[in-house]
Every structure is written in C-alpha cells, then in structure tokens.
Design an enzyme around this catalytic site. Sequence first.
Site, PDB file in Angstrom:
ATOM      1  N   HIS A   1      -8.996 -31.316   7.493  1.00 27.02           N
ATOM      2  CA  HIS A   1      -7.475 -30.874   7.383  1.00 27.02           C
ATOM      3  C   HIS A   1      -7.281 -30.432   6.073  1.00 27.02           C
ATOM      4  CE1 HIS A   1      -3.355 -31.320   7.637  1.00 27.02           C
ATOM      5  NE2 HIS A   1      -3.626 -33.153   7.983  1.00 27.02           N
TER       6      HIS A   1
ATOM      7  N   LYS B   1      -2.359 -25.293  31.319  1.00 27.49           N
ATOM      8  CA  LYS B   1      -2.524 -24.881  32.702  1.00 27.49           C
ATOM      9  C   LYS B   1      -4.296 -23.960  32.724  1.00 27.49           C
ATOM     10  CE  LYS B   1       1.756 -22.190  33.116  1.00 27.49           C
ATOM     11  NZ  LYS B   1       2.364 -21.019  33.079  1.00 27.49           N
TER      12      LYS B   1
ATOM     13  N   ARG C   1      -2.834 -27.527  15.061  1.00 28.82           N
ATOM     14  CA  ARG C   1      -3.907 -28.821  14.959  1.00 28.82           C
ATOM     15  C   ARG C   1      -4.064 -28.677  16.646  1.00 28.82           C
ATOM     16  NH1 ARG C   1      -1.372 -33.905  13.023  1.00 28.82           N
ATOM     17  NH2 ARG C   1      -1.725 -32.964  10.294  1.00 28.82           N
TER      18      ARG C   1
ATOM     19  N   ARG D   1       3.945 -34.850   9.371  1.00 37.82           N
ATOM     20  CA  ARG D   1       4.368 -34.758   7.196  1.00 37.82           C
ATOM     21  C   ARG D   1       4.168 -34.114   7.938  1.00 37.82           C
ATOM     22  NH1 ARG D   1       4.327 -39.643   7.182  1.00 37.82           N
ATOM     23  NH2 ARG D   1       3.149 -39.906   9.065  1.00 37.82           N
ATOM     24  N   THR D   2       2.872 -33.175   8.167  1.00 33.59           N
ATOM     25  CA  THR D   2       1.897 -32.066   8.312  1.00 33.59           C
ATOM     26  C   THR D   2       3.344 -30.794   9.290  1.00 33.59           C
ATOM     27  OG1 THR D   2      -0.434 -32.587   8.300  1.00 33.59           O
ATOM     28  CG2 THR D   2       0.181 -30.429   8.723  1.00 33.59           C
TER      29      THR D   2
END
Length: 306
Positions: free
Chosen positions: A138, A88, A110, A58-59
């Site tokens: 969030h 890395k 995120r 969704r986000t």
Amino acid sequence: MSKNPKHITHSQQFNQDFLDSLFDRATKHKNTIEAGGAPKRTLQDKYLVSLFYEPSTRTRFSFELAAQRLGMHVIETENASQFSSAAKGETLEDSIEVIDRYYPDVIVLRHKDEGAAERAAKVSRASILNAGDGAGQHPTQALLDLFTIQNKLGKTDGLNIVAGGDLKNGRTIRSLAYLLARYPGNKFFFISPKSQQMSEDIKKYLNDNKIEFVEDEKPDEYLPDADVVYWTRTQRERGSEDGQEIVLDKKLVKAMKDSAIVMHPLPRVDEITTDVDELPQATYFEQAGNGLFVRMAILEHVLGVV
Ligand code: NCD
C-alpha cells in the site's frame, strides 16, 4: 527513476528526489488548506478513475477529494468486484485495457490480489496508483505515513519503531518497512502473535539493508524507548485468526515518551482502546488527514506538473 514516476506500485521504487519533492509539495498543500485557502488547480480537466475491488474509506475519499481539489474530474466504482464486469468474469487486464481506452490520466486501483497493480501497469497508458493489492503493498499509505513521521518528529532516521498487530497480512506496515529501511539507525521491534509475524521477504530486505529488528509477542519492554508505535488490526479478510489482538491501552501508551507518536493506518477495531485518543501521543487521525495533502502531491508528481 526521476522524481516523476509514471506508476506507483510498490514502495521500493521511490528515490530521495521524489520523496523530498513530494513532501515539499504536500507541506505546501497542508499549509494552504489548514489556513482555509484554496490550492491552485494544477490538474484542471485531467481525469481520474477510482477502481476499488475492496472496501475503503480513507484511501478512496482522500484520493477523490485530492483530485477534485486540484481540478480533476473523478469517475468511481467503489465495489468493482460486484458492480464492474469482474462480476461477469472479466480479467483485471481486460478491464484496464478497456478503461484505458477512455483516456483517463490516472487509475487508482485497490484489488484483493497481490501484484494486481503491477499487472495493471503493464497494460495501462494511464498512471496506475496502487491503493492496496491484497496482502502485498500500500505504497501511497507508506508515503503519508513517512510524511507524518517527518512532520511530527522532524526526521526519518535513528528511530525506534515498535510495529504491532497483524504484520503478516497488514500491507501498510510492509510498505512502510521498505521505506524506513532506507534511513540509517532505524530499528524495528515487531510485536505480533506467532501466526501473524512479519514475513520473510521484509526480514530479508531489512537484513540486506543492515537494519536491526527484534521479534516478540509483547510490546511492554519496548514502548518506553519507542519513537514511533505503529499498530494494525487483524486482517480477517485475509484469513488471519481473530481474538489474538495485542491491545494498546492507556496504561501502555502512558509509559511512552511524551514526544513519541502512536500511528495506525485505520480502521481501528479494538486493538487501540478509545481512551488513548486523548493522549498527546495519539497521531492516527492526524495521520489519516495527511492522506489528502500527500495524495494531492502524488497526483501532481505522476502527472508531471511539479
Ligand atoms: C488499510 C488497508 O486497506 O490496508 N487501510 C487504509 O488504507 N488506511 C489498513 C487496514 O485495512 O487494516
């Protein structure tokens, strides 16, 4: 803070001017798009980088489609922990320093670490939008959740809010609790297994803001008076133990008022049975849909075009 924040990192940062202006704009986009129209491309030729170190449906899709609806160019990596230089050993700060030198206007981030968005904002010229930082917050989800409550119930105060599931590690309810604590007369009923109870920082904030809350392990007695029921899944990836779900089923939802709403940030696993979907209280898919309109409005606010 003005109604045009540069970065969005946590939901205590918002003021009422911003919320009012944001919801006006989101409502405008909702009306236009639902009527089959095309919103004005107010962010033509701006650039958005979407940098996701954790899974998302969704986000990510709603941010990227919101950006494209407004005319932005979008560059994305959906598995940054594996496909960016993080694999890395590069630090988040170094990655942001470098991406920032390619002059994006917005970076949607995120990340698995709490506080990641704030760390990124310290080194970034581009606007950082926190799309979830581990078990932290969030905030853009909280904005679309509050918009949904305002839209469905016509108010954001004087509400009985029954919040259930993994309240300890669920970042969406944490961010929403901070937002709802701004409004008088809201009362929380936190329902969770003992090991997944709401953490102390939120409880302290509610106490400081004189917002009443109750904690329990069963929702039954609170549902008939609820205005908002906000359910969440067990956050296995953050170490929460499986198999303790409090399941919201048809029988429980039928005991609620017809005017009440059942919300869930999604994904749902098995904590809301699918036969709830046909009941009038089920609001979670509409809630997810609002993500597009609210995120369009968020992008316009951080980039200062409204
Ligand atoms: C939530 C998240 O990522 O925190 N999903 C979302 O963005 N709607 C909820 C979850 O994953 O449980």
